[in-house]
Design an enzyme around this catalytic site. Structure first.
Site, PDB file in Angstrom:
ATOM      1  N   HIS A  73       0.827  -1.208   0.000  1.00 31.47           N
ATOM      2  CA  HIS A  73       0.000   0.000   0.000  1.00 31.47           C
ATOM      3  C   HIS A  73       0.861   1.257   0.000  1.00 31.47           C
ATOM      4  O   HIS A  73       0.407   2.321   0.368  1.00 31.47           O
ATOM      5  CB  HIS A  73      -0.952   0.007   1.201  1.00 31.47           C
ATOM      6  CG  HIS A  73      -1.667  -1.293   1.396  1.00 31.47           C
ATOM      7  ND1 HIS A  73      -1.226  -2.257   2.266  1.00 31.47           N
ATOM      8  CD2 HIS A  73      -2.745  -1.807   0.775  1.00 31.47           C
ATOM      9  CE1 HIS A  73      -2.031  -3.321   2.186  1.00 31.47           C
ATOM     10  NE2 HIS A  73      -2.938  -3.075   1.295  1.00 31.47           N
ATOM     11  N   GLY A  74       2.115   1.121  -0.357  1.00 32.33           N
ATOM     12  CA  GLY A  74       2.948   2.288  -0.602  1.00 32.33           C
ATOM     13  C   GLY A  74       3.573   2.958   0.607  1.00 32.33           C
ATOM     14  O   GLY A  74       4.053   4.083   0.506  1.00 32.33           O
TER      15      GLY A  74
END
Ligand code: FES
Length: 200
Positions: free
Chosen positions: A159-160
């Site tokens: 999710h970065g």
């Protein structure tokens, strides 16, 4: 480094999320006794046992991976430039002093480098969001999925979430906390015990 500069394009985030491998420990170097040859009680003890790691051969800027209690543990030998980069990321990370959760960072690592000796970072390579294993992006500069002023660090593909070279999570990311620092201690200048920090 501004918060907005740390944001990752959402479409890219979706794309890279596909590659997420929860709790991945693939590629981890064997540093644990060969537990399969032990009796069950010995096996259980060995699986939770501290791990002794040789760090003398790690070159400046290099990351060594070992396994402790089934988790990936990273030992990064930081260069002078890498250590200097932590001054630049100080304002951009969410918990620069690692005070949010005392269980996440032992007292002896609650300093600007998050380590006993500045040169060697020791962290559990598991994202504090949902448990993916971040990838190392140690080289500074613009590159896919990272801001142009990237100083080097780690990127969680799920999710970065991004972490600097002390494992400190950047602000406004899904991960709620820094990469955990496991209990550890030095038994010599070139050997570490991971999983124990009591006095010898
Ligand atoms: S598991 Fe979600 S950002 Fe790492």
């Amino acid at each position: 480094m501004g918060d907005s500069e740390q944001k990752v394009d959402s479409s890219r985030r979706t794309a890279i999320g596909v590659t997420c491998a929860i709790g991945a420990v693939g590629g981890v170097a064997a540093a644990v006794p060969f537990v399969s040859t032990f009796a069950p009680s010995e096996r259980a003890r060995a699986a939770g046992a501290p791990v002794e790691v040789e760090i003398g051969e790690i070159q400046p800027g290099e990351l060594k991976r070992v396994e402790w209690r089934g988790k990936p543990v990273w030992i990064l030998r930081r260069t002078t430039e890498m250590l200097a980069s932590l001054k630049k990321t100080d304002d951009a990370v969410a918990d620069p002093k690692s005070v949010r959760d005392p269980n996440n960072t032992p007292e002896y690592a609650r300093n600007e480098y998050r380590s006993i000796k500045p040169e060697y970072l020791v962290v559990v390579g598991i994202c504090t969001h949902l448990g993916c294993s971040p990838s190392d992006r140690l080289t500074p500069g613009a590159q896919p999925s990272l801001p142009d002023d990237w100083q080097g660090g780690f990127l969680c593909p799920c999710h970065g979430s991004t972490f600097d070279l002390a494992g400190r999570v950047f602000k406004n990311k899904p991960a709620p906390d820094n990469l955990p620092v496991p209990p550890y201690k030095y038994v010599s200048d070139t050997r570490l015990i991971i999983g124990s920090d009591d006095k010898a």
